[in-house]
Design a protein around this motif. Structure first.
Motif, PDB file in Angstrom:
ATOM      1  N   PRO A  41       1.294  -1.215  -0.048  1.00 29.99           N
ATOM      2  CA  PRO A  41      -0.435   0.142   0.371  1.00 29.99           C
ATOM      3  C   PRO A  41       0.449   1.225   0.133  1.00 29.99           C
ATOM      4  O   PRO A  41       2.006   1.294   0.740  1.00 29.99           O
ATOM      5  CB  PRO A  41      -0.629  -0.121   1.819  1.00 29.99           C
ATOM      6  CG  PRO A  41      -0.824  -1.611   1.722  1.00 29.99           C
ATOM      7  CD  PRO A  41       0.370  -2.073   0.919  1.00 29.99           C
ATOM      8  N   THR A  42       0.230   2.588  -0.648  1.00 26.72           N
ATOM      9  CA  THR A  42       1.600   3.393  -0.776  1.00 26.72           C
ATOM     10  C   THR A  42       1.504   3.765   0.237  1.00 26.72           C
ATOM     11  O   THR A  42       2.483   4.797   0.742  1.00 26.72           O
ATOM     12  CB  THR A  42       0.844   4.133  -1.842  1.00 26.72           C
ATOM     13  OG1 THR A  42       0.419   3.529  -2.843  1.00 26.72           O
ATOM     14  CG2 THR A  42       1.387   5.374  -1.824  1.00 26.72           C
ATOM     15  N   SER A  43      -0.131   3.912   1.150  1.00 23.51           N
ATOM     16  CA  SER A  43       0.336   4.717   2.257  1.00 23.51           C
ATOM     17  C   SER A  43       1.596   4.025   3.710  1.00 23.51           C
ATOM     18  O   SER A  43       1.970   4.492   4.745  1.00 23.51           O
ATOM     19  CB  SER A  43      -0.689   4.107   3.312  1.00 23.51           C
ATOM     20  OG  SER A  43      -1.354   3.113   3.536  1.00 23.51           O
ATOM     21  N   VAL A  44       1.944   2.833   3.495  1.00 25.29           N
ATOM     22  CA  VAL A  44       2.974   2.405   3.945  1.00 25.29           C
ATOM     23  C   VAL A  44       4.398   3.095   3.948  1.00 25.29           C
ATOM     24  O   VAL A  44       5.107   2.960   4.361  1.00 25.29           O
ATOM     25  CB  VAL A  44       3.251   0.706   3.283  1.00 25.29           C
ATOM     26  CG1 VAL A  44       4.482   0.291   4.662  1.00 25.29           C
ATOM     27  CG2 VAL A  44       1.682  -0.088   4.521  1.00 25.29           C
ATOM     28  N   PHE A  45       4.487   3.188   2.499  1.00 24.93           N
ATOM     29  CA  PHE A  45       5.889   3.426   1.876  1.00 24.93           C
ATOM     30  C   PHE A  45       5.677   4.925   2.762  1.00 24.93           C
ATOM     31  O   PHE A  45       7.025   5.133   3.122  1.00 24.93           O
ATOM     32  CB  PHE A  45       6.042   3.725   0.437  1.00 24.93           C
ATOM     33  CG  PHE A  45       7.038   4.325  -0.133  1.00 24.93           C
ATOM     34  CD1 PHE A  45       8.268   3.828   0.358  1.00 24.93           C
ATOM     35  CD2 PHE A  45       6.287   5.496  -0.703  1.00 24.93           C
ATOM     36  CE1 PHE A  45       9.358   4.467  -0.452  1.00 24.93           C
ATOM     37  CE2 PHE A  45       8.651   6.322  -1.390  1.00 24.93           C
ATOM     38  CZ  PHE A  45       9.019   5.811  -0.424  1.00 24.93           C
ATOM     39  N   ASN A  46       4.501   5.978   2.662  1.00 19.96           N
ATOM     40  CA  ASN A  46       4.647   6.659   3.361  1.00 19.96           C
ATOM     41  C   ASN A  46       4.545   7.641   4.481  1.00 19.96           C
ATOM     42  O   ASN A  46       5.154   8.288   5.116  1.00 19.96           O
ATOM     43  CB  ASN A  46       3.636   7.751   2.429  1.00 19.96           C
ATOM     44  CG  ASN A  46       2.943   8.127   0.653  1.00 19.96           C
ATOM     45  OD1 ASN A  46       4.165   7.968   0.167  1.00 19.96           O
ATOM     46  ND2 ASN A  46       1.452   7.780   0.402  1.00 19.96           N
ATOM     47  N   ASN A  47       4.630   6.141   5.369  1.00 18.05           N
ATOM     48  CA  ASN A  47       5.134   6.594   6.856  1.00 18.05           C
ATOM     49  C   ASN A  47       6.503   6.161   6.759  1.00 18.05           C
ATOM     50  O   ASN A  47       6.642   6.437   8.477  1.00 18.05           O
ATOM     51  CB  ASN A  47       3.497   5.918   7.431  1.00 18.05           C
ATOM     52  CG  ASN A  47       2.383   6.193   6.840  1.00 18.05           C
ATOM     53  OD1 ASN A  47       2.203   7.042   7.024  1.00 18.05           O
ATOM     54  ND2 ASN A  47       1.418   5.327   7.364  1.00 18.05           N
ATOM     55  N   LEU A  48       6.422   6.092   6.233  1.00 21.29           N
ATOM     56  CA  LEU A  48       8.336   5.447   6.820  1.00 21.29           C
ATOM     57  C   LEU A  48       9.504   6.752   6.608  1.00 21.29           C
ATOM     58  O   LEU A  48       8.782   7.951   6.440  1.00 21.29           O
ATOM     59  CB  LEU A  48       8.936   4.845   5.308  1.00 21.29           C
ATOM     60  CG  LEU A  48       9.077   3.486   4.781  1.00 21.29           C
ATOM     61  CD1 LEU A  48       9.239   2.785   4.027  1.00 21.29           C
ATOM     62  CD2 LEU A  48       8.758   2.546   5.706  1.00 21.29           C
ATOM     63  N   SER A  49      10.448   7.150   8.046  1.00 20.31           N
ATOM     64  CA  SER A  49      10.765   7.617   8.467  1.00 20.31           C
ATOM     65  C   SER A  49      11.954   7.912   7.075  1.00 20.31           C
ATOM     66  O   SER A  49      12.416   6.889   6.563  1.00 20.31           O
ATOM     67  CB  SER A  49      11.409   7.354   9.552  1.00 20.31           C
ATOM     68  OG  SER A  49      12.267   8.152   9.734  1.00 20.31           O
ATOM     69  N   ASP A  50      12.497   8.787   7.814  1.00 21.18           N
ATOM     70  CA  ASP A  50      13.903   9.331   6.686  1.00 21.18           C
ATOM     71  C   ASP A  50      15.023   9.956   7.659  1.00 21.18           C
ATOM     72  O   ASP A  50      15.596  10.457   6.951  1.00 21.18           O
ATOM     73  CB  ASP A  50      13.930  10.643   6.171  1.00 21.18           C
ATOM     74  CG  ASP A  50      12.907  12.371   6.716  1.00 21.18           C
ATOM     75  OD1 ASP A  50      13.162  12.243   7.832  1.00 21.18           O
ATOM     76  OD2 ASP A  50      12.597  12.900   6.806  1.00 21.18           O
TER      77      ASP A  50
END
Length: 444
Positions: free
Chosen positions: A186-195
């Motif tokens: 899911p795109t949301s999982v990637f978007n929630n990753l930390s930088d």
């Protein structure tokens, strides 16, 4: 817009095409088709035959990919490449062209990712289960034409969904990551990753950990896996449905967390890191003349190891250091074998025990001093590190050269001695991989 809706069957591990089916679709109807068995020029394994029904006899007289390459290029020219789990089919075809020194570049759309966006809520987005839920018949499951034809019907449904035009346009933008992310993620999982710095876990749909990695920037490093064309990365991405992460604060602690996590979970895609490294060690013994030697061997074959290392080269480098500092003989430190007298190109400090110009007692006294140095010069260290947030600091604790673990401390805590840190310590096991990580940092 013109689309080519494609499915390939492959030979399994080698990922050579055994069958390909392409439907050219103008948004309303099919306007062209190309379907063919393909001779993969490798043996098709039994498990692939049991899945697809395609065996070595069927493809024996089929054209090779090089013989149909012109047809594939022609039918897909100026079209958008569409497939269910598009990165798999696209990269298989692209690799076939690469072997022919032909660049293959097309815009991509993935019907799994489109389906997640336009028809959310399904338990599974695999082609078989999704088509069953949507009452789409598949005539010839796991055959290229049957799967491609079913994908055409699914694609038609997606085109007719409310908001489809916006979704399609967003997915086709060059800046969009939708065509890059694994189909089941899911795109949301990637978007929630930390930088920030830390470790990350690739997981399959059952929650099983497939791969563990470390990074200074988790999100950026994870994205690099999706752009990789290496077969290992393609296989990993195809199975990935979720990504979890833990912050470390610093890159050093990320290294240490990664090593511990890999050794705990043994993910199938961390092949190199989960191998037990071979250990080597330095030890001492006395020969028949009473001369004390320093030597090295595998740790298993070493009696009373004085110091352990991950490579023979590290052993020799350390012995060279001891020879220079304590004026020892390279011959009796096993830096030279099968010589009567030492003649090492770098070490010239030997006082002559090898040619009887120094007494054994005098020489052994310096060897004893070297052994004492090796055994007693072990350090207690606290390596201060950046915390996971502005209110925190981190540390790595080492006692007598033994790694004990790492920890995180709130800046408001009163820490006056190294012993105070033990209340915040996350205990970890020492091992050769950890020693190698720490040796790099400490330049030991």
């Amino acid at each position: 817009m013109m689309y080519t809706i494609i499915d390939v069957e492959t030979s399994g591990t080698s990922n050579r095409i055994t069958e390909i089916s392409i439907f050219k679709y103008d948004g309303k109807q099919i306007v062209d088709e190309f379907t063919s068995l393909v001779n993969p020029e490798v043996i098709i394994p039994v498990y692939i035959t049991s899945l697809t029904g395609i065996d070595n006899v069927m493809v024996a007289n089929a054209p090779t990919f090089s013989e149909i390459a012109a047809d594939v290029l022609a039918i897909t020219e100026d079209t958008t490449f569409v497939a269910h789990n598009v990165n798999f089919d696209y990269n298989v075809i692209r690799n076939e062209f690469k072997a022919l020194d032909i660049d293959f570049n097309r815009k991509k759309l993935c019907t799994i990712r489109l389906s997640r966006k336009l028809i959310p809520g399904h338990k599974s987005y695999s082609l078989g289960k999704l088509c069953a839920a949507l009452h789409i018949d598949i005539v010839g499951r796991h055959r290229a034409r049957g799967d491609a034809e079913a994908t055409v019907v699914l694609f038609e449904m997606l085109l007719q969904k409310e908001g489809a035009e916006t979704v399609f346009n967003d997915f086709l933008k060059k800046t969009s990551k939708e065509a890059t992310l694994p189909s089941h993620l899911p795109t949301s999982v990637f978007n929630n990753l930390s930088d920030k710095a830390g470790i990350y876990y690739f997981k399959n749909k059952k929650g099983k950990i497939l791969y563990i990695g470390k990074a200074k920037n988790i999100k950026k490093r994870v994205l690099s896996h999706f752009y990789s064309k290496a077969q290992k990365s393609l296989d990993l991405c195809r199975e990935t449905s979720d990504i979890d992460f833990e912050l470390s604060g610093s890159e050093l602690i990320a290294f240490l967390m990664e090593d511990a996590a890999i050794k705990q979970h043994y993910p199938e895609f961390n092949v190199v890191s989960k191998r037990a490294p071979k250990a080597y060690a330095i030890f001492s013994y006395e020969d028949r003349k009473g001369i004390t030697h320093l030597a090295y061997n595998t740790l298993k074959a070493t009696p009373n190891a004085l110091q352990t290392f991950s490579t023979i080269a590290d052993c020799r480098q350390y012995l060279e250091k001891m020879c220079t500092e304590f004026e020892l003989c390279p011959k009796f430190c096993h830096l030279q074998e099968a010589v009567t007298q030492c003649s090492h190109y770098k070490i010239t400090t030997c006082k002559g025990v090898c040619c009887d110009t120094e007494t054994v007692n005098d020489y052994n006294a310096r060897v004893t001093a070297a052994i004492t140095y090796i055994t007693e010069s072990k350090q207690d260290l606290v390596l201060k590190q950046k915390g996971r947030n502005a209110q925190e600091e981190a540390f790595v604790l080492i006692k007598k050269n033994v790694y004990l673990g790492y920890g995180f401390v709130d800046k408001s805590e009163q820490i006056t001695t190294p012993e105070d840190l033990e209340n915040f310590l996350i205990p970890q096991k020492d091992n050769l991989d950890v020693q190698k990580i720490l040796r790099t940092v400490l330049r030991v």
